[in-house]
Write a protein that holds these residues in place. Structure first.
Motif, PDB file in Angstrom:
ATOM      1  N   LEU A   1      13.963  -4.478  18.248  1.00  0.00           N
ATOM      2  CA  LEU A   1      13.059  -4.159  17.147  1.00  0.00           C
ATOM      3  C   LEU A   1      11.994  -3.147  17.569  1.00  0.00           C
ATOM      4  CD1 LEU A   1      12.709  -7.726  15.636  1.00  0.00           C
ATOM      5  CD2 LEU A   1      14.091  -5.831  14.772  1.00  0.00           C
ATOM      6  N   LEU A   2      11.597  -3.191  18.836  1.00  0.00           N
ATOM      7  CA  LEU A   2      10.651  -2.198  19.341  1.00  0.00           C
ATOM      8  C   LEU A   2      11.283  -0.809  19.333  1.00  0.00           C
ATOM      9  CD1 LEU A   2       7.898  -1.578  20.625  1.00  0.00           C
ATOM     10  CD2 LEU A   2       8.966  -2.003  22.835  1.00  0.00           C
ATOM     11  N   TYR A   3      12.532  -0.709  19.800  1.00  0.00           N
ATOM     12  CA  TYR A   3      13.242   0.572  19.729  1.00  0.00           C
ATOM     13  C   TYR A   3      13.388   1.038  18.282  1.00  0.00           C
ATOM     14  CZ  TYR A   3      14.610   0.322  24.660  1.00  0.00           C
ATOM     15  OH  TYR A   3      14.612   0.279  26.015  1.00  0.00           O
ATOM     16  N   LEU A   4      13.687   0.127  17.391  1.00  0.00           N
ATOM     17  CA  LEU A   4      13.808   0.462  15.971  1.00  0.00           C
ATOM     18  C   LEU A   4      12.497   1.032  15.444  1.00  0.00           C
ATOM     19  CD1 LEU A   4      15.440   0.399  13.328  1.00  0.00           C
ATOM     20  CD2 LEU A   4      14.670  -1.956  13.040  1.00  0.00           C
ATOM     21  N   LEU A   5      11.389   0.435  15.835  1.00  0.00           N
ATOM     22  CA  LEU A   5      10.074   0.924  15.410  1.00  0.00           C
ATOM     23  C   LEU A   5       9.798   2.319  15.962  1.00  0.00           C
ATOM     24  CD1 LEU A   5       7.282   0.388  14.075  1.00  0.00           C
ATOM     25  CD2 LEU A   5       6.579  -0.515  16.299  1.00  0.00           C
ATOM     26  N   VAL A   6      10.087   2.537  17.233  1.00  0.00           N
ATOM     27  CA  VAL A   6       9.843   3.846  17.852  1.00  0.00           C
ATOM     28  C   VAL A   6      10.699   4.922  17.195  1.00  0.00           C
ATOM     29  CG1 VAL A   6      10.091   5.172  19.986  1.00  0.00           C
ATOM     30  CG2 VAL A   6       9.070   2.904  20.036  1.00  0.00           C
ATOM     31  N   TYR A   7      11.975   4.628  16.964  1.00  0.00           N
ATOM     32  CA  TYR A   7      12.847   5.607  16.318  1.00  0.00           C
ATOM     33  C   TYR A   7      12.402   5.886  14.885  1.00  0.00           C
ATOM     34  CZ  TYR A   7      16.001   4.932  20.285  1.00  0.00           C
ATOM     35  OH  TYR A   7      16.535   4.865  21.533  1.00  0.00           O
ATOM     36  N   SER A   8      11.904   4.876  14.196  1.00  0.00           N
ATOM     37  CA  SER A   8      11.411   5.077  12.826  1.00  0.00           C
ATOM     38  C   SER A   8      10.176   5.965  12.820  1.00  0.00           C
ATOM     39  CB  SER A   8      11.095   3.731  12.173  1.00  0.00           C
ATOM     40  OG  SER A   8      12.250   2.949  12.107  1.00  0.00           O
ATOM     41  N   VAL A   9       9.283   5.763  13.765  1.00  0.00           N
ATOM     42  CA  VAL A   9       8.091   6.618  13.873  1.00  0.00           C
ATOM     43  C   VAL A   9       8.500   8.056  14.162  1.00  0.00           C
ATOM     44  CG1 VAL A   9       6.044   7.073  15.295  1.00  0.00           C
ATOM     45  CG2 VAL A   9       6.511   4.763  14.491  1.00  0.00           C
ATOM     46  N   LEU A  10       9.465   8.243  15.077  1.00  0.00           N
ATOM     47  CA  LEU A  10       9.950   9.596  15.360  1.00  0.00           C
ATOM     48  C   LEU A  10      10.593  10.238  14.141  1.00  0.00           C
ATOM     49  CD1 LEU A  10      11.466   9.249  18.930  1.00  0.00           C
ATOM     50  CD2 LEU A  10       9.533  10.660  18.258  1.00  0.00           C
ATOM     51  N   LEU A  11      11.270   9.443  13.341  1.00  0.00           N
ATOM     52  CA  LEU A  11      11.874   9.982  12.114  1.00  0.00           C
ATOM     53  C   LEU A  11      10.805  10.525  11.179  1.00  0.00           C
ATOM     54  CD1 LEU A  11      14.396  10.361  10.282  1.00  0.00           C
ATOM     55  CD2 LEU A  11      13.900   8.087   9.385  1.00  0.00           C
ATOM     56  N   PHE A  12       9.711   9.803  11.030  1.00  0.00           N
ATOM     57  CA  PHE A  12       8.669  10.232  10.098  1.00  0.00           C
ATOM     58  C   PHE A  12       7.754  11.306  10.675  1.00  0.00           C
ATOM     59  CE2 PHE A  12       9.702   6.018   8.315  1.00  0.00           C
ATOM     60  CZ  PHE A  12      10.092   6.453   7.065  1.00  0.00           C
ATOM     61  N   LEU A  13       7.452  11.244  11.969  1.00  0.00           N
ATOM     62  CA  LEU A  13       6.520  12.206  12.554  1.00  0.00           C
ATOM     63  C   LEU A  13       7.201  13.448  13.109  1.00  0.00           C
ATOM     64  CD1 LEU A  13       4.031   9.864  14.421  1.00  0.00           C
ATOM     65  CD2 LEU A  13       3.821  10.894  12.161  1.00  0.00           C
TER      66      LEU A  13
END
Length: 93
Positions: A58-70
């Motif tokens: 879930l931490l990796y999922l969060l990091v990848y989601s942030v990279l997607l948006f930023l």
């Protein structure tokens, strides 16, 4: 889909897309397969596991989601290409 094609897609996502993110080339597009892989890992492959065993996924999922948006950062290949195309566009005017 089957275990063979799923494995090939997961290996592609975790190797090739991670490499693209590392150098900063196509960062937003490269995060999409990684997000899908982490969603499958967290909610299908480890669906019965307690949340404490899924925390890294879930931490990796969060990091990848942030990279997607930023998107990629200041020192990425994407940024260098963007600056180069802006310079060409303004010099031709």
């Amino acid at each position: 889909m089957g275990s063979g094609p799923s494995l090939v897609l997961a290996v592609f996502a975790e190797f090739a897309c991670s490499l693209l993110i590392f150098i900063g080339l196509g960062t937003r597009l490269a995060t999409i397969p990684l997000i899908i892989t982490m969603l499958v890992a967290a909610f299908i492959a480890h669906a019965d596991d307690p949340i404490t065993e899924k925390d890294l996924i879930l931490l990796y999922l969060l990091v990848y989601s942030v990279l997607l948006f930023l998107g990629s950062g200041k020192y990425s290949v994407d940024n260098m290409l963007r600056k180069h195309s802006t310079i060409k566009a303004t010099s031709s005017v």
